[in-house]
Design an enzyme around this catalytic site. Structure first.
Site, short mmCIF file in Angstrom:
data_model
loop_
_atom_site.label_atom_id
_atom_site.label_comp_id
_atom_site.label_asym_id
_atom_site.label_seq_id
_atom_site.Cartn_x
_atom_site.Cartn_y
_atom_site.Cartn_z
CG ASP A 60 39.84 40.77 38.54
OD1 ASP A 60 38.94 41.43 39.10
OD2 ASP A 60 40.67 41.29 37.78
CB VAL A 61 34.82 40.57 41.75
CG1 VAL A 61 34.91 39.57 42.88
CG2 VAL A 61 35.42 41.92 42.14
CE1 TYR A 77 36.32 52.16 48.86
CE2 TYR A 77 35.51 53.91 50.28
CZ TYR A 77 35.79 52.58 50.07
OH TYR A 77 35.51 51.65 51.05
CG ASN A 114 34.12 42.07 51.72
OD1 ASN A 114 33.93 42.98 52.53
ND2 ASN A 114 35.32 41.50 51.54
CG ASP A 174 40.91 37.93 47.87
OD1 ASP A 174 40.34 38.46 48.83
OD2 ASP A 174 41.86 38.48 47.25
CB THR A 196 40.93 46.16 56.80
OG1 THR A 196 40.58 47.30 56.01
CG2 THR A 196 39.73 45.67 57.57
CE LYS A 253 33.13 50.31 48.62
NZ LYS A 253 32.96 48.84 48.56
P1 NAD Z 1 41.00 44.61 52.54
O1 NAD Z 1 41.86 45.35 51.59
O2 NAD Z 1 41.55 44.15 53.83
O3 NAD Z 1 40.34 43.35 51.82
C1 NAD Z 1 39.83 43.43 50.51
C2 NAD Z 1 40.02 42.09 49.83
O4 NAD Z 1 39.49 42.22 48.49
C3 NAD Z 1 41.48 41.68 49.70
O5 NAD Z 1 41.67 40.35 50.13
C4 NAD Z 1 41.78 41.84 48.21
O6 NAD Z 1 42.74 40.93 47.70
C5 NAD Z 1 40.39 41.58 47.61
N1 NAD Z 1 40.25 42.12 46.26
C6 NAD Z 1 40.68 43.33 45.80
N2 NAD Z 1 40.41 43.44 44.50
C7 NAD Z 1 39.79 42.29 44.13
C8 NAD Z 1 39.27 41.81 42.91
N3 NAD Z 1 39.35 42.54 41.78
N4 NAD Z 1 38.68 40.59 42.89
C9 NAD Z 1 38.61 39.84 44.01
N5 NAD Z 1 39.10 40.23 45.19
C10 NAD Z 1 39.68 41.46 45.25
O7 NAD Z 1 39.74 45.57 52.75
P2 NAD Z 1 38.50 45.59 53.78
O8 NAD Z 1 38.65 46.79 54.59
O9 NAD Z 1 38.30 44.26 54.43
O10 NAD Z 1 37.34 45.90 52.73
C11 NAD Z 1 36.26 45.02 52.46
C12 NAD Z 1 35.11 45.85 51.92
O11 NAD Z 1 34.67 46.77 52.93
C13 NAD Z 1 35.49 46.71 50.70
O12 NAD Z 1 34.44 46.70 49.77
C14 NAD Z 1 35.67 48.10 51.30
O13 NAD Z 1 35.44 49.11 50.36
C15 NAD Z 1 34.60 48.06 52.39
N6 NAD Z 1 34.82 49.06 53.44
C16 NAD Z 1 35.94 49.03 54.22
C17 NAD Z 1 36.11 50.01 55.20
C18 NAD Z 1 37.32 50.05 56.09
O14 NAD Z 1 37.52 51.05 56.77
N7 NAD Z 1 38.14 49.02 56.13
C19 NAD Z 1 35.14 51.00 55.38
C20 NAD Z 1 34.02 51.00 54.57
C21 NAD Z 1 33.87 50.01 53.60
#
Ligand code: NAD
Length: 252
Positions: free
Chosen positions: A56-57, A147, A83, A34, A182, A151
Site C-alpha cells: 500500500d503506497v 482527485y 502510478n 500493488d 481502465t 493530481k
Molecule cells: P486502475 O484502477 O486500472 O489501476 C490502478 C492500480 O493501482 C490498481 O491495480 C490498484 O490496485 C492500485 N492501487 C490503488 N490503490 C493503491 C495503493 N494504496 N497502493 C498500491 N496500489 C494501489 O487505474 P489506471 O487508470 O491504470 O490508473 C493509473 C494511474 O493513472 C492513476 O494514478 C490514475 O489516477 C492515472 N490516470 C488515469 C486516467 C484514466 O483515464 N484511466 C486518466 C488520468 C490519470
C-alpha cells in the site's frame, strides 16, 4: 539486454501493468507493486525478471519494505514509476473528510513516500522518477475536488523533485494522461461523460494504456537524459485546446 530495474506502483492492472510489460519487453527487470495481492500474483505468473510486491503506497513501512525487497532482489534501482492512484468523482459538498484524505493518501502521500524511499538508490544509478498525474491536475473540472487537487499537487511535487534531486543526477518528470479505458475510468466515467470527452479531445477518442506506457518508458530511459521537471500531457490534444466546443467542431 540490460540489468536496469524499475519499480512500477499500481502495476496489477491498467496503465501500470502496460508500463511494466513495455519496460520488460525492453529488457528492464520490473518490480510490480500493488495493494491487490491476488491480481498481482496472477499477472506475474510465469513472467521472468519480474517481482511482485504487495504494498500500500500510502503506508510508510510497507513502502520502505517494498523498496528494500527490490534492492535485495536486483541490487539496483534505475527508475520509479509512481502510478498507483484512486479516483473519486463527487461534488465538493459531498466530499467528506475521509474521502478527501483517502485520495490524498494514495495519490499524493504515496508519490512522496515511494520517492523518498527510492532516492538513495536512484542516486547511485543516476535514475529517474516518473509520476503519473492527470489532465485533471492541469485543468479544473466539476466533481474532482479531491482527485484534481491531488493530481495538481503531484505535478508540483514533480517540479520540487526535479529542483532538488538534479544535483544527485536524478531526473523527475510527470505524465498527465487523458482518459484511458481502465477500471479506474470505467468506475467514474458515465456514458454521458464518455460522449463529452469524445467531443472535446482533438484526436476524438480515449487513449490506450500502451500509449501512456510509451511516454512513461521514454521518460525512464536514457533517451530522456536531459529532460527533467517536465509535465507531458498524453491526452489526444485535450490540454492544448481551450474552446473545443462541440458546436464549433461541427462548423456552426
Ligand atoms: P486502475 O484502477 O486500472 O489501476 C490502478 C492500480 O493501482 C490498481 O491495480 C490498484 O490496485 C492500485 N492501487 C490503488 N490503490 C493503491 C495503493 N494504496 N497502493 C498500491 N496500489 C494501489 O487505474 P489506471 O487508470 O491504470 O490508473 C493509473 C494511474 O493513472 C492513476 O494514478 C490514475 O489516477 C492515472 N490516470 C488515469 C486516467 C484514466 O483515464 N484511466 C486518466 C488520468 C490519470
Amino acid at each position: 539486454m540490460t540489468d536496469k530495474t524499475a519499480i512500477i506502483t499500481g502495476a496489477a492492472r491498467g496503465i501500470g501493468l502496460a508500463t511494466a510489460r513495455l519496460l520488460s519487453q525492453r529488457g528492464w527487470r520490473v518490480v510490480l507493486a500493488d495493494i491487490d495481492a491476488d491480481e498481482l500474483q496472477r499477472v506475474v505468473l510465469g513472467w521472468e525478471d519480474a517481482l511482485a510486491v504487495t504494498c500500500d503506497v500510502s503506508d510508510p513501512d510497507q513502502v520502505q519494505a517494498m523498496v528494500a525487497r527490490t534492492v535485495e532482489w536486483s541490487g539496483r534501482l534505475d527508475a520509479l514509476v509512481n502510478n498507483a492512484g484512486v479516483a473519486d468523482f463527487r461534488p465538493m459538498g459531498e466530499t467528506d473528510l475521509a474521502t478527501w484524505r483517502r485520495i490524498m493518501a494514495v495519490n499524493l502521500d504515496g508519490v512522496f513516500l515511494c520517492s523518498q524511499a527510492a532516492i538513495p538508490h536512484l542516486a547511485r544509478t543516476g535514475g529517474a522518477i516518473v509520476n503519473i498525474a492527470s489532465i485533471s491536475g492541469l485543468r479544473a473540472s466539476t466533481l474532482r475536488v479531491a482527485y484534481g487537487t491531488s493530481k495538481a499537487a503531484v505535478i508540483h511535487l514533480t517540479r520540487q523533485q526535479a529542483a532538488e534531486l538534479g544535483q544527485q543526477g536524478i531526473r523527475a518528470n510527470c505524465v498527465a494522461p487523458g482518459p484511458v479505458d481502465t477500471k479506474l475510468a470505467l468506475a467514474v466515467h458515465s456514458p454521458v461523460i464518455r460522449a463529452a470527452y469524445h467531443d472535446s479531445i482533438p484526436l476524438n477518442r480515449y487513449g490506450e494504456e500502451g500509449e501512456i506506457a510509451q511516454a512513461i518508458a521514454f521518460l525512464c530511459s536514457d533517451q530522456a537524459s536531459y529532460v527533467t521537471g517536465q509535465v507531458l500531457a498524453v491526452d489526444g490534444g485535450f490540454e492544448a485546446t481551450g474552446v473545443g466546443l462541440p458546436a464549433l467542431r461541427l462548423g456552426n
